[in-house]
Design a protein around this motif. Structure first.
Motif, mmCIF file in Angstrom:
data_model
loop_
_atom_site.group_PDB
_atom_site.id
_atom_site.type_symbol
_atom_site.label_atom_id
_atom_site.label_comp_id
_atom_site.label_asym_id
_atom_site.label_seq_id
_atom_site.Cartn_x
_atom_site.Cartn_y
_atom_site.Cartn_z
ATOM 1 N N SER A 62 0.613 -1.214 0.078
ATOM 2 C CA SER A 62 0.053 -0.101 -0.155
ATOM 3 C C SER A 62 0.864 1.279 -0.018
ATOM 4 C CB SER A 62 -0.969 0.015 1.319
ATOM 5 O OG SER A 62 -0.180 -0.085 2.429
ATOM 6 N N VAL A 63 1.845 1.343 0.668
ATOM 7 C CA VAL A 63 3.127 2.307 0.783
ATOM 8 C C VAL A 63 3.503 2.645 -0.634
ATOM 9 C CG1 VAL A 63 5.169 2.939 1.712
ATOM 10 C CG2 VAL A 63 3.371 1.993 3.137
ATOM 11 N N TYR B 92 4.131 11.915 10.148
ATOM 12 C CA TYR B 92 5.409 12.336 9.668
ATOM 13 C C TYR B 92 5.448 13.055 8.434
ATOM 14 C CZ TYR B 92 7.335 10.331 13.873
ATOM 15 O OH TYR B 92 7.974 10.330 15.153
ATOM 16 N N ARG B 93 6.055 14.275 8.030
ATOM 17 C CA ARG B 93 6.080 14.725 6.752
ATOM 18 C C ARG B 93 6.448 13.775 5.545
ATOM 19 N NH1 ARG B 93 9.709 19.839 4.758
ATOM 20 N NH2 ARG B 93 9.009 19.803 2.542
ATOM 21 N N SER B 94 7.386 12.906 5.842
ATOM 22 C CA SER B 94 7.820 11.833 4.903
ATOM 23 C C SER B 94 6.619 11.002 4.612
ATOM 24 C CB SER B 94 9.064 11.186 5.386
ATOM 25 O OG SER B 94 8.902 10.501 6.624
ATOM 26 N N GLY B 95 5.972 10.679 5.441
ATOM 27 C CA GLY B 95 4.783 9.747 5.142
ATOM 28 C C GLY B 95 3.634 10.716 4.335
ATOM 29 N N ALA C 154 6.508 21.752 -4.871
ATOM 30 C CA ALA C 154 6.220 21.936 -3.634
ATOM 31 C C ALA C 154 7.633 21.544 -2.876
ATOM 32 C CB ALA C 154 5.378 21.263 -2.895
ATOM 33 N N GLY C 155 8.781 21.005 -3.490
ATOM 34 C CA GLY C 155 9.875 20.680 -3.037
ATOM 35 C C GLY C 155 9.992 19.190 -2.419
ATOM 36 N N VAL C 156 9.135 18.599 -2.782
ATOM 37 C CA VAL C 156 8.973 17.119 -2.089
ATOM 38 C C VAL C 156 10.293 16.272 -2.852
ATOM 39 C CG1 VAL C 156 7.866 15.094 -1.965
ATOM 40 C CG2 VAL C 156 6.756 17.072 -1.651
ATOM 41 N N PRO C 157 11.152 15.826 -2.198
ATOM 42 C CA PRO C 157 12.021 14.857 -2.758
ATOM 43 C C PRO C 157 11.668 13.533 -3.467
ATOM 44 C CG PRO C 157 12.378 14.722 -0.324
ATOM 45 C CD PRO C 157 11.360 15.751 -0.634
ATOM 46 N N ILE C 158 10.813 13.696 -4.297
ATOM 47 C CA ILE C 158 10.142 12.514 -5.109
ATOM 48 C C ILE C 158 11.199 11.413 -5.283
ATOM 49 C CG2 ILE C 158 8.845 11.612 -7.105
ATOM 50 C CD1 ILE C 158 8.221 14.543 -7.476
ATOM 51 N N ARG C 159 12.241 11.361 -5.525
ATOM 52 C CA ARG C 159 13.115 10.136 -5.868
ATOM 53 C C ARG C 159 13.402 9.401 -4.648
ATOM 54 N NH1 ARG C 159 17.136 12.122 -10.738
ATOM 55 N NH2 ARG C 159 15.661 12.726 -12.135
ATOM 56 N N ARG D 19 11.658 9.522 -1.964
ATOM 57 C CA ARG D 19 10.589 9.061 -1.118
ATOM 58 C C ARG D 19 10.137 7.863 -1.804
ATOM 59 N NH1 ARG D 19 11.795 11.854 2.533
ATOM 60 N NH2 ARG D 19 10.766 13.840 3.243
ATOM 61 N N VAL D 20 10.136 7.719 -3.069
ATOM 62 C CA VAL D 20 9.680 6.381 -3.825
ATOM 63 C C VAL D 20 10.702 5.411 -3.510
ATOM 64 C CG1 VAL D 20 9.640 5.592 -6.165
ATOM 65 C CG2 VAL D 20 8.530 7.757 -5.515
ATOM 66 N N LEU D 21 12.005 5.714 -3.445
ATOM 67 C CA LEU D 21 12.929 4.727 -2.978
ATOM 68 C C LEU D 21 12.757 4.098 -1.760
ATOM 69 C CD1 LEU D 21 15.592 3.296 -3.477
ATOM 70 C CD2 LEU D 21 16.885 5.270 -2.557
ATOM 71 N N GLY D 22 12.479 5.137 -0.858
ATOM 72 C CA GLY D 22 11.952 4.800 0.524
ATOM 73 C C GLY D 22 10.697 3.767 0.665
#
Length: 348
Positions: free
Chosen positions: A76-77, A204-207, A223-228, A230-233
């Motif tokens: 789901s994540v 959490y912001r990362s979530g 918005a400055g989200v580190p997409i790569r 976060r997806v890797l995480g």
């Protein structure tokens, strides 16, 4: 005379939030309806066969759902970010066999066995996540390729060998069969992982960034989200949970072969989507995914109790998946239409 062009009024975001709250309410309602359907299914089966809710029957239901719940949480994540991981089933098989090989004929500590499974999952998750996030290869292609690679490695390594329960340390088997206050360990472990991931996604912001990525990758980037990252995480978490589930598979069943959990990737995706996590990302909760997993495993148990052909388990799962995707599509179309109308009313 100088003419100035009036710029269109920029959306304030209130309409977006209002429409998003509407779609969230729809998916929360679906989670409630799934829970209600689950209760009715269990009660209906109990009326036909009272042994279905015996102490052992309840334990079996919880044990059967535990591993699928874990995999649904990890999946789901990934799906929330508008991606998918089709390698989880084969990863469970590889982790279970590797942990069985590692522990077979020795007195390995159960913590070491679990850590090995998680490490294997982490490596596979990092490979898939790197290719998807940094290599920008479509997730379907990457994870389908990983599925076949992992299966090939597992079969090459196993060479037809089977890990037998008699060779597995008692501490590992105790994890799969033991209980505390009458509740088996596996459901408790699944509940802890579920609660931890749900808390992280909410608090959490990362979530929360994962939802932003799934809702609008372009907007998240602005918005400055580190997409790569976060997806890797997300893929790393999915891999770690799948590897952990493989170690628990060994603890649960004791006997392990190369193709354990083969085909489970589609069952996991079905559980996630049926549980209200939108296949196009950005919407849903791990609680709903867990409910979807419990519903699917309960349907399988009910069919056994009612002596129905096991074929119908796959047929029902497929029908639920199609229905869930259709609902997602209808809701998203209505959401887009409502958002456009609200913006049109506020434009000059």
């Amino acid at each position: 005379m100088t003419a100035t062009l009036e710029q269109p009024k920029a959306p304030t975001g209130a309409d977006d939030r209002s429409a998003r709250s509407l779609i969230d309410a729809v998916f929360r309602a679906r989670e409630i309806s799934i829970a209600g359907a689950l209760v009715l299914l269990i009660l209906g089966t109990w009326l036909v066969n009272h042994s279905f809710l015996s102490d052992q029957g309840i334990k079996d239901l919880l044990l059967n759902a535990s591993i699928l719940v874990l995999l649904a949480v990890g999946q789901s994540v990934v799906v929330i970010t508008r991606n998918i991981d089709l390698s989880v089933g084969s990863l469970v098989g590889l982790s279970a066999f590797a942990c069985g090989r590692f522990a077979s004929g020795t007195d390995r500590n159960v913590v070491l066995v679990l850590l090995l499974g998680m490490a294997i999952g982490a490596v596979c998750g990092l490979v898939s996540g790197s290719l998807v996030s940094f290599g920008r290869v479509p997730a379907l292609v990457v994870t389908l390729g990983m599925l076949y690679i992992i299966q090939g490695v597992d079969y090459w390594w196993a060479q037809g060998e089977q890990i037998n329960a008699v060779n597995v340390p008692g501490g590992v088997l105790e994890l799969g069969s033991g209980s505390v206050l009458g509740i088996p360990y596996l459901p408790l472990i699944a509940a802890v992982v579920l609660a931890a991931v749900a808390f992280h996604l909410r608090s959490y912001r990362s979530g929360r960034d994962l939802y932003a990525i799934g809702s609008s990758p372009e907007g998240a980037c602005l918005a400055g989200v580190p997409i790569r990252r976060r997806v890797l995480g997300a893929y790393l978490l999915s891999g770690v949970i799948a590897g952990f589930a493989g170690a628990l598979w060994l603890a649960r069943f004791g006997t392990v072969v190369a193709d354990n959990a083969r085909g489970w990737e589609l069952t996991v995706v079905s559980a996630v989507v049926v549980g209200g996590v939108s296949i196009v990302g950005g919407v849903g909760t791990v609680w709903g995914a867990a409910l979807g997993a419990i519903l699917l495993t309960t349907i399988g148990s009910v069919l056994v109790v009612l002596k129905v052909n096991p074929f119908w388990e796959d047929a029902v799962a497929g029908a639920l998946l199609l229905a869930a995707i259709s609902v997602d599509r209808i809701v998203n179309l209505r959401f887009t239409s409502a958002l456009r109308k609200r913006r049109a009313r506020h434009d000059p």
